[in-house]
Design a protein around this motif. Structure first.
Motif, PDB file in Angstrom:
ATOM      1  N   THR A 188       0.825  -1.206   0.000  1.00 22.19           N
ATOM      2  CA  THR A 188       0.000   0.000   0.000  1.00 22.19           C
ATOM      3  C   THR A 188       0.859   1.255   0.000  1.00 22.19           C
ATOM      4  O   THR A 188       0.566   2.225  -0.704  1.00 22.19           O
ATOM      5  CB  THR A 188      -0.928  -0.004   1.234  1.00 22.19           C
ATOM      6  OG1 THR A 188      -1.708  -1.196   1.232  1.00 22.19           O
ATOM      7  CG2 THR A 188      -1.864   1.193   1.206  1.00 22.19           C
ATOM      8  N   VAL A 191       2.597   1.570  -3.632  1.00 21.16           N
ATOM      9  CA  VAL A 191       1.823   1.421  -4.857  1.00 21.16           C
ATOM     10  C   VAL A 191       2.026   2.645  -5.756  1.00 21.16           C
ATOM     11  O   VAL A 191       1.993   3.787  -5.305  1.00 21.16           O
ATOM     12  CB  VAL A 191       0.331   1.218  -4.539  1.00 21.16           C
ATOM     13  CG1 VAL A 191      -0.283   2.445  -3.869  1.00 21.16           C
ATOM     14  CG2 VAL A 191      -0.442   0.857  -5.800  1.00 21.16           C
ATOM     15  N   PRO A 197      -0.039  -2.814  -9.131  1.00 23.66           N
ATOM     16  CA  PRO A 197      -0.739  -4.075  -8.856  1.00 23.66           C
ATOM     17  C   PRO A 197      -1.729  -4.464  -9.940  1.00 23.66           C
ATOM     18  O   PRO A 197      -2.088  -3.678 -10.816  1.00 23.66           O
ATOM     19  CB  PRO A 197      -1.456  -3.797  -7.528  1.00 23.66           C
ATOM     20  CG  PRO A 197      -0.705  -2.659  -6.922  1.00 23.66           C
ATOM     21  CD  PRO A 197      -0.255  -1.833  -8.081  1.00 23.66           C
ATOM     22  N   ALA A 199      -5.016  -5.089 -10.165  1.00 26.98           N
ATOM     23  CA  ALA A 199      -6.279  -4.397 -10.433  1.00 26.98           C
ATOM     24  C   ALA A 199      -6.052  -3.156 -11.296  1.00 26.98           C
ATOM     25  O   ALA A 199      -6.816  -2.870 -12.213  1.00 26.98           O
ATOM     26  CB  ALA A 199      -6.954  -4.007  -9.114  1.00 26.98           C
ATOM     27  N   PHE A 200      -4.983  -2.410 -11.008  1.00 26.16           N
ATOM     28  CA  PHE A 200      -4.674  -1.196 -11.764  1.00 26.16           C
ATOM     29  C   PHE A 200      -4.343  -1.539 -13.214  1.00 26.16           C
ATOM     30  O   PHE A 200      -4.899  -0.955 -14.153  1.00 26.16           O
ATOM     31  CB  PHE A 200      -3.493  -0.474 -11.105  1.00 26.16           C
ATOM     32  CG  PHE A 200      -3.101   0.805 -11.769  1.00 26.16           C
ATOM     33  CD1 PHE A 200      -3.761   1.988 -11.473  1.00 26.16           C
ATOM     34  CD2 PHE A 200      -2.072   0.839 -12.704  1.00 26.16           C
ATOM     35  CE1 PHE A 200      -3.406   3.184 -12.091  1.00 26.16           C
ATOM     36  CE2 PHE A 200      -1.706   2.026 -13.324  1.00 26.16           C
ATOM     37  CZ  PHE A 200      -2.374   3.197 -13.011  1.00 26.16           C
ATOM     38  N   ALA A 213      -8.686   3.646 -12.961  1.00 17.41           N
ATOM     39  CA  ALA A 213      -7.903   2.482 -12.561  1.00 17.41           C
ATOM     40  C   ALA A 213      -7.263   2.702 -11.195  1.00 17.41           C
ATOM     41  O   ALA A 213      -7.220   1.797 -10.355  1.00 17.41           O
ATOM     42  CB  ALA A 213      -6.829   2.194 -13.609  1.00 17.41           C
ATOM     43  N   GLN A 217      -7.902   0.502  -7.751  1.00 16.67           N
ATOM     44  CA  GLN A 217      -6.778  -0.112  -7.040  1.00 16.67           C
ATOM     45  C   GLN A 217      -6.708   0.367  -5.596  1.00 16.67           C
ATOM     46  O   GLN A 217      -6.417  -0.417  -4.681  1.00 16.67           O
ATOM     47  CB  GLN A 217      -5.465   0.221  -7.752  1.00 16.67           C
ATOM     48  CG  GLN A 217      -4.253  -0.468  -7.137  1.00 16.67           C
ATOM     49  CD  GLN A 217      -4.367  -1.973  -7.179  1.00 16.67           C
ATOM     50  OE1 GLN A 217      -4.352  -2.563  -8.249  1.00 16.67           O
ATOM     51  NE2 GLN A 217      -4.489  -2.603  -6.017  1.00 16.67           N
ATOM     52  N   VAL A 220      -9.249  -1.493  -3.601  1.00 13.89           N
ATOM     53  CA  VAL A 220      -8.808  -2.867  -3.339  1.00 13.89           C
ATOM     54  C   VAL A 220      -7.755  -2.903  -2.240  1.00 13.89           C
ATOM     55  O   VAL A 220      -7.811  -3.739  -1.328  1.00 13.89           O
ATOM     56  CB  VAL A 220      -8.258  -3.506  -4.635  1.00 13.89           C
ATOM     57  CG1 VAL A 220      -7.565  -4.833  -4.332  1.00 13.89           C
ATOM     58  CG2 VAL A 220      -9.391  -3.732  -5.634  1.00 13.89           C
ATOM     59  N   LEU A 221      -6.790  -2.003  -2.294  1.00 10.98           N
ATOM     60  CA  LEU A 221      -5.701  -2.012  -1.310  1.00 10.98           C
ATOM     61  C   LEU A 221      -6.201  -1.710   0.097  1.00 10.98           C
ATOM     62  O   LEU A 221      -5.819  -2.382   1.066  1.00 10.98           O
ATOM     63  CB  LEU A 221      -4.634  -0.994  -1.714  1.00 10.98           C
ATOM     64  CG  LEU A 221      -3.758  -1.366  -2.907  1.00 10.98           C
ATOM     65  CD1 LEU A 221      -2.840  -0.207  -3.275  1.00 10.98           C
ATOM     66  CD2 LEU A 221      -2.933  -2.613  -2.611  1.00 10.98           C
TER      67      LEU A 221
END
Length: 249
Positions: A188, A191, A197, A199-200, A213, A217, A220-221
């Motif tokens: 985190t 990032v 990551p 998802a991005f 995006a 992300q 999600v993090l």
């Protein structure tokens, strides 16, 4: 990186080379994990091949999506349970800790509408959160039990000072078990600076803009941090309560 990865002999050759390299490095370094690297890689290839064949069918049905999410949860709990303890109680810890971590976070994302109630969005988010809870549970459980085994004298000293068994166990194992959150915290913190990551990258490859995006992300993090913090705490509490015990020395 491209969304049109060529599937063929070149990909197979590169994958085999990477597996061989990783196994050789582990063997040369005396890690003792070279066979596990090979078997894990083979399992990943077979599992992803199977998932790739059925995922399109699963995503067409809400019921099938729910079944698949449940399957992910069961596999994650069984895997983490084995890591925590060889006793059956290890599975009890893992099933509870993973559910306690994932359920409230996933429910919040769905009820808020930030994650649409569609298979194509629910499945990957649920998988990411469940995988994070599995990792945190495994690490926290193993570290807590290792600390109680190696520092048993300090645990007994705490009892002699009048601490309850739970409190004495927490004093010994909690600081080390909390290290299970370090990977998520590092990811985190860095990032966008060190890593981009999944998802991005996936959102970008799917045609979303960089801001969209990045927002996904971030969601999600932060969700992963909440999931893993909860799973870690629940696992530590189970260990401190004596539900699972350190292996005999």
């Amino acid at each position: 990186m491209t969304s049109n990865l060529p599937i063929g002999p070149l990909l197979a050759t590169v994958l085999l080379a990477l597996v061989a390299y990783a196994a050789l490095v582990a063997y040369a370094g005396g890690l003792g994990l070279h066979r596990q690297i090979v078997t894990a890689s083979l399992r990943a290839a077979l599992q992803l091949a199977a998932v790739s064949m059925i995922i399109a069918v699963v995503l067409r049905s809400g019921a099938l999506t729910a079944v698949f999410v449940t399957l992910m949860y069961v596999v994650a709990a069984v895997t983490a349970g084995r890591r925590v303890s060889r006793e059956r109680a290890g599975h009890r810890v893992a099933f509870t800790a993973i559910a306690a971590g994932v359920a409230p976070v996933l429910a919040l994302l769905l009820l808020s509408g930030l994650v649409p109630l569609r298979g194509i969005t629910v499945l990957p988010i649920a998988g990411i959160l469940t995988g994070g809870a599995m990792t945190a549970t495994s690490l926290a459980g193993r570290r807590a039990l290792d600390e109680l085994r190696t520092r048993h004298g300090e645990y007994e000293a705490g009892l002699a000072l009048g601490l309850l068994p739970r409190d004495a166990a927490l004093e010994v194992c909690r600081p080390s078990a909390a290290q299970a959150l370090v990977p998520a915290l590092d990811q985190t913190r860095t990032v966008g600076l060190v890593t981009l990551p999944g998802a991005f990258v996936g959102m970008l490859l799917g045609g979303a803009g960089p801001v969209q995006a990045g927002a996904v992300q971030l969601l999600v993090l932060i969700g992963l941090l909440a999931v893993q913090a909860t799973a870690t705490i629940v696992t530590i509490e189970f260990v401190a309560a004596g539900v699972v015990r350190p292996a005999a020395r």
